[in-house]
Write a protein that holds these residues in place. Structure first.
Motif: not given
Length: 69
Positions: A34-42, A47-62
């Motif tokens: 997954l690392k090539p497609y995202i900058f970071r996440g949190k 956080q106990g509910d399994g939800t994550a936010q990921l910031i992708v690099k481009t629309q294609e990465s998304q």
């Protein structure tokens, strides 16, 4: 995002390890394919509910990240 997640892990998660230790979140954030497609996440919310936010690099990465995971 990385700093915010680290601060949460250090200061908040110990208050309720059974609910706030986010093993799956950390597996996701450190998942090599997954690392090539995202900058970071949190985690989002408590956080106990399994939800994550990921910031992708481009629309294609998304597109690639969501198709592969």
């Amino acid at each position: 995002m990385t700093k915010a997640q680290a601060e949460f892990d250090r200061h908040v998660a110990p208050a309720c390890p059974s609910q706030l230790t986010t093993k799956k979140l950390h597996l996701l954030l450190h998942h090599d394919p997954l690392k090539p497609y995202i900058f970071r996440g949190k985690g989002v919310g408590s956080q106990g509910d399994g939800t994550a936010q990921l910031i992708v690099k481009t629309q294609e990465s998304q597109r690639k990240a969501t198709l592969n995971y």
